[in-house]
Write a protein that holds these residues in place. Structure first.
Motif, PDB file in Angstrom:
ATOM      1  N   LEU A  17      -4.026   4.712  19.844  1.00  0.00           N
ATOM      2  CA  LEU A  17      -3.307   4.573  21.105  1.00  0.00           C
ATOM      3  C   LEU A  17      -4.202   4.076  22.228  1.00  0.00           C
ATOM      4  CD1 LEU A  17      -1.168   7.833  20.903  1.00  0.00           C
ATOM      5  CD2 LEU A  17      -0.567   5.506  20.178  1.00  0.00           C
ATOM      6  N   GLU A 153       4.864   5.592  26.381  1.00  0.00           N
ATOM      7  CA  GLU A 153       4.727   5.013  25.038  1.00  0.00           C
ATOM      8  C   GLU A 153       3.797   5.880  24.185  1.00  0.00           C
ATOM      9  OE1 GLU A 153       3.388   3.265  27.839  1.00  0.00           O
ATOM     10  OE2 GLU A 153       5.395   2.575  28.358  1.00  0.00           O
ATOM     11  N   ARG A 154       2.722   6.358  24.793  1.00  0.00           N
ATOM     12  CA  ARG A 154       1.788   7.219  24.056  1.00  0.00           C
ATOM     13  C   ARG A 154       2.428   8.572  23.756  1.00  0.00           C
ATOM     14  NH1 ARG A 154      -2.917   5.279  27.817  1.00  0.00           N
ATOM     15  NH2 ARG A 154      -3.921   3.713  26.510  1.00  0.00           N
ATOM     16  N   SER A 156       5.570   9.230  23.293  1.00  0.00           N
ATOM     17  CA  SER A 156       6.492   8.998  22.190  1.00  0.00           C
ATOM     18  C   SER A 156       5.756   8.856  20.860  1.00  0.00           C
ATOM     19  CB  SER A 156       7.310   7.742  22.485  1.00  0.00           C
ATOM     20  OG  SER A 156       8.197   7.469  21.434  1.00  0.00           O
ATOM     21  N   ALA A 157       4.658   8.117  20.860  1.00  0.00           N
ATOM     22  CA  ALA A 157       3.886   7.907  19.635  1.00  0.00           C
ATOM     23  C   ALA A 157       3.281   9.222  19.131  1.00  0.00           C
ATOM     24  CB  ALA A 157       2.790   6.882  19.858  1.00  0.00           C
TER      25      ALA A 157
END
Length: 165
Positions: A17, A153-154, A156-157
């Protein structure tokens, strides 16, 4: 984040990430920040030390975590750089198991401050040890992905990696 001491050791590691800055004191891991995340620390006076034992241990455990081989971290942590309230919130975050989430309201109730949802949210946002102190496991009241200093985004990842999404 402004640390009360500048005698921190640091290193940067790669992750899926993005780069992570790790920092440690003599007591334990004091920070893990994704590149370009909010609340980036002032690193003035910190010494780059790739061989520091806590930093090496953190790097290895994070590598295992991102590879799906580690569910729990076993590291000495130094959370003393936050206020007593922030520290209580960060300790509560450590109790959220991998693969599970909670809401800001439930976290507020869990630290004995049910009316302090915004203050708890601010403390979560100031968590200095991303991933290891799992602030990414806190969601909005309706289960929505809200607020993550490292970016949604991180968040969620990370939740997908842990099987929580």
């Amino acid at each position: 984040m402004k640390f009360k001491t500048t005698s921190l050791h640091c290193t940067t590691i790669d992750s899926p990430l993005g780069p992570l800055l790790l920092a440690a004191t003599d007591r334990g891991l004091a920070g893990a920040w994704f590149e370009r995340q909010r609340h980036w620390p002032d690193t003035t006076g910190w010494s780059n030390d790739d061989a520091h034992p806590v930093l090496r241990q953190a790097a290895a455990q994070l590598g295992d975590y991102f590879a799906g081989r580690r569910a729990h971290f076993d590291l000495p942590l130094d959370l003393a750089h936050g206020t007593a309230f922030q520290q209580s919130v960060w300790q509560a975050l450590l109790a959220i198991p991998r693969g599970q989430t909670t809401s800001y309201g439930a976290l507020s109730a869990g630290v004995g401050k049910p009316a302090a949802v915004r203050a708890v949210g601010a403390a979560v946002g100031r968590n200095p040890i991303s991933v290891i102190v799992p602030c990414h496991r806190v969601l909005g009241a309706n289960g929505s992905l809200t607020g993550y200093a490292g970016g949604l985004e991180r968040k969620s990842a990370l939740l997908a990696l842990e099987g929580a999404l």
